[in-house]
Design an enzyme around this catalytic site. Structure first.
Site, PDB file in Angstrom:
ATOM      1  N   ARG A   1       0.796  -1.032   0.091  1.00 24.64           N
ATOM      2  CA  ARG A   1      -0.108   0.097  -0.024  1.00 24.64           C
ATOM      3  C   ARG A   1       0.804   1.204   0.203  1.00 24.64           C
ATOM      4  O   ARG A   1       0.641   2.222  -0.293  1.00 24.64           O
ATOM      5  CB  ARG A   1      -0.912   0.109   1.276  1.00 24.64           C
ATOM      6  CG  ARG A   1      -1.807  -1.184   1.257  1.00 24.64           C
ATOM      7  CD  ARG A   1      -2.799  -0.937   0.058  1.00 24.64           C
ATOM      8  NE  ARG A   1      -3.807  -2.152   0.296  1.00 24.64           N
ATOM      9  CZ  ARG A   1      -4.806  -2.384  -0.637  1.00 24.64           C
ATOM     10  NH1 ARG A   1      -4.812  -1.780  -1.832  1.00 24.64           N
ATOM     11  NH2 ARG A   1      -5.678  -3.034  -0.522  1.00 24.64           N
TER      12      ARG A   1
ATOM     13  N   GLU B   1      -8.600   6.880  -8.910  1.00 28.35           N
ATOM     14  CA  GLU B   1      -7.460   6.097  -7.885  1.00 28.35           C
ATOM     15  C   GLU B   1      -6.335   7.393  -7.750  1.00 28.35           C
ATOM     16  O   GLU B   1      -6.325   8.026  -8.762  1.00 28.35           O
ATOM     17  CB  GLU B   1      -6.893   5.069  -8.684  1.00 28.35           C
ATOM     18  CG  GLU B   1      -5.803   4.343  -8.013  1.00 28.35           C
ATOM     19  CD  GLU B   1      -5.335   3.199  -8.787  1.00 28.35           C
ATOM     20  OE1 GLU B   1      -6.232   2.272  -9.152  1.00 28.35           O
ATOM     21  OE2 GLU B   1      -4.038   2.865  -9.135  1.00 28.35           O
TER      22      GLU B   1
HETATM   23  C1  3EB Z   1      -6.704  -1.508  -5.270  1.00 29.81           C
HETATM   24  O1  3EB Z   1      -6.420  -1.159  -3.987  1.00 29.81           O
HETATM   25  C2  3EB Z   1      -6.727  -0.443  -6.247  1.00 29.81           C
HETATM   26  O2  3EB Z   1      -2.506  -4.127  -9.049  1.00 29.81           O
HETATM   27  O3  3EB Z   1      -0.441  -3.095  -8.737  1.00 29.81           O
HETATM   28  C3  3EB Z   1      -3.854  -0.078  -6.993  1.00 29.81           C
HETATM   29  C4  3EB Z   1      -2.444  -0.202  -6.799  1.00 29.81           C
HETATM   30  C5  3EB Z   1      -4.580  -0.894  -7.521  1.00 29.81           C
HETATM   31  C6  3EB Z   1      -1.691  -1.171  -7.593  1.00 29.81           C
HETATM   32  C7  3EB Z   1      -1.560  -3.180  -8.745  1.00 29.81           C
HETATM   33  C8  3EB Z   1      -3.865  -2.191  -7.993  1.00 29.81           C
HETATM   34  C9  3EB Z   1      -2.499  -2.153  -8.148  1.00 29.81           C
HETATM   35  O4  3EB Z   1      -6.589  -2.685  -5.164  1.00 29.81           O
HETATM   36  C10 3EB Z   1      -6.075  -1.084  -7.486  1.00 29.81           C
END
Ligand code: 3EB
Length: 340
Positions: A225, A333
Site C-alpha cells: 500500500r 484512483e
Molecule cells: C486496489 O487497492 C486498487 O495491481 O499493482 C492499486 C495499486 C490497485 C496497484 C496493482 C492495483 C495495483 O486494489 C487497485
C-alpha cells in the site's frame, strides 16, 4: 553481472522528483541533463530530453492544461544502460528502469506479464539495485474480459507467478505500485530500485492487496500500500495507487465524489501509520507532495478537481490523467510521493 555505477566518492546520493513543464526542461535552473534519472512524460507529443534513454512516455491523456513531465533527478551524475528489453539509468544508490512490450497476441497477456516481471526481477537481482521500491504498470483494456478472465486479473496472475517463483516470501517486500488502464496498446512498466530495502507499509483500513480473497481474481495483486524510502540521503514516502476500497470491498459505487473522499481517508490512515512507524509526519507544511489522480470518465474531471483543491489546497501539485482503473466499479484512483 555488474551494472556500471559510480563508485562512492560521497554519501550524498539523493534523488529528487518534480513536475515540470516542457519549457522548464531546457532551463538549467530546473534540469541538469547529466543528472536526470528519468523523465516521465504524461500526454502530449514526445518531447526530446537531453538523453532520450531517460524519457518514458506514458500512454495516458493529461486532463490538465498542459503537458507535464515527472522528472527524477539525482544529486550526482547518472549512467545509462540497456540490458535485454530494460533501459535503465542509475547513480550508485538508485536505479530507474523501464520496459515496454508490444502485445502481439492479446490472448497471451498473462504470459506477457509473467515474462516481463521475470525479466524485471532477474534484472534487479543481478544488479546492485535489488530492491524495487516503487513500480508503475500501464496496460490496455484493463477491464476487458478475455478468455473468460478480466485482463487485469490475467496481469495479476502473470505477475504473481513471476514473483513467487523467484522468492516464495516476496509478499513482505513488495514495492508500492500502481496499475492502470491505458487507451493505447502494449504493456509499459517502469520502476525505481535501490541498493537498500525500503520499508513497506500496510493500510490498517484495507486488507493487504496480496491477501485479497479470490472473488477479485485467481491471484491477488502483488503490491504494498505504501513504502518509505530512507536510502542514501533520502526520506521519501510513496503511496501506491489508492482507491475507494475499505477492507477488500469497493465503497460508493457510481459516486465519484464519495470515492474521492474515501480515497483520502485511506491516505490519512497511511499517514498515521507512517507517523507511528517512523515518527515522521508526512503531512506537515515543509513536505513537498506530488499527487497523481487517475480518472475513469473525463466528465468527472471538474468535480474531482474541485473536491481535491478543497481538500488538498488549490496550489497542490496534482496531475490528472485519464485512465481506466483496475476494478470496473472504481471511478478514481490517487497516488502520491512525499519528499521530506
Ligand atoms: C486496489 O487497492 C486498487 O495491481 O499493482 C492499486 C495499486 C490497485 C496497484 C496493482 C492495483 C495495483 O486494489 C487497485
Amino acid at each position: 553481472m555488474t551494472i556500471p555505477h559510480l563508485k562512492p566518492q560521497t554519501r550524498q546520493r539523493s534523488i529528487d522528483v518534480a513536475y515540470l513543464r516542457v519549457a522548464q526542461l531546457g532551463d538549467p535552473n530546473y534540469v541538469d541533463p547529466k543528472r536526470v534519472l528519468a523523465a516521465v512524460q504524461y500526454g502530449g507529443d514526445v518531447v526530446p530530453v537531453s538523453d532520450d534513454s531517460s524519457l518514458i512516455h506514458v500512454p495516458l491523456q493529461n486532463l490538465g492544461q498542459e503537458t507535464l513531465l515527472e522528472v527524477w533527478q539525482s544529486s550526482i551524475p547518472v549512467e545509462h544502460g540497456q540490458l535485454g528489453d530494460i533501459h535503465y539509468c542509475c547513480n550508485g544508490e538508485f536505479l530507474f528502469a523501464a520496459i515496454r512490450c508490444e502485445e502481439p497476441d492479446p490472448l497471451k497477456l498473462e504470459a506477457l506479464c509473467y515474462d516481463a516481471y521475470q525479466e524485471i526481477l532477474r534484472f534487479s537481482r543481478q544488479t546492485d539495485y535489488p530492491h524495487i521500491l516503487r513500480l508503475w504498470n500501464y496496460l490496455a483494456d484493463i477491464n476487458k474480459a478475455q478468455d473468460g478472465l478480466e485482463r487485469y486479473r490475467s496481469f495479476c496472475k502473470g505477475r504473481y507467478q513471476a514473483f513467487t517463483e523467484l522468492d516464495p516470501g516476496f509478499e513482505q517486500s513488495l514495492p508500492a505500485a500502481s496499475a492502470v488502464g491505458a487507451h493505447q496498446p502494449g504493456l509499459c512498466i517502469y520502476f525505481l530500485a535501490a541498493r537498500e530495502p525500503g520499508l513497506p507499509l500496510a493500510n490498517p483500513r484495507q486488507v493487504n492487496a496480496y491477501q485479497y480473497p479470490e472473488q477479485y481474481g485467481p491471484r491477488s495483486p502483488s503490491f504494498s500500500r505504501a513504502l518509505i524510502n530512507t536510502s542514501g540521503d533520502n526520506l521519501q514516502f510513496y503511496i501506491a495507487g489508492t482507491a475507494s476500497i475499505v477492507g477488500h470491498e469497493t465503497l460508493h459505487q457510481g459516486d465519484v465524489c464519495e470515492q474521492t473522499l474515501e480515497t483520502l481517508r485511506n491516505f490519512r490512515a497511511l499517514h498515521e501509520h507512517a507517523r507511528d512507524s517512523i515518527n515522521t509526519d508526512f503531512e506537515n507544511d515543509s513536505t513537498q507532495i506530488l499527487y497523481k489522480v487517475f480518472i475513469r470518465h473525463t466528465q468527472d474531471f471538474p468535480i474531482v478537481q474541485q473536491i481535491l483543491s478543497g481538500q488538498l489546497g488549490s496550489d497542490a501539485n496534482v496531475l490528472y490523467l485519464h485512465a481506466d482503473i483496475c476494478r470496473s466499479d472504481l471511478l478514481v484512483e490517487i497516488e502520491a510521493i512525499y519528499l521530506v
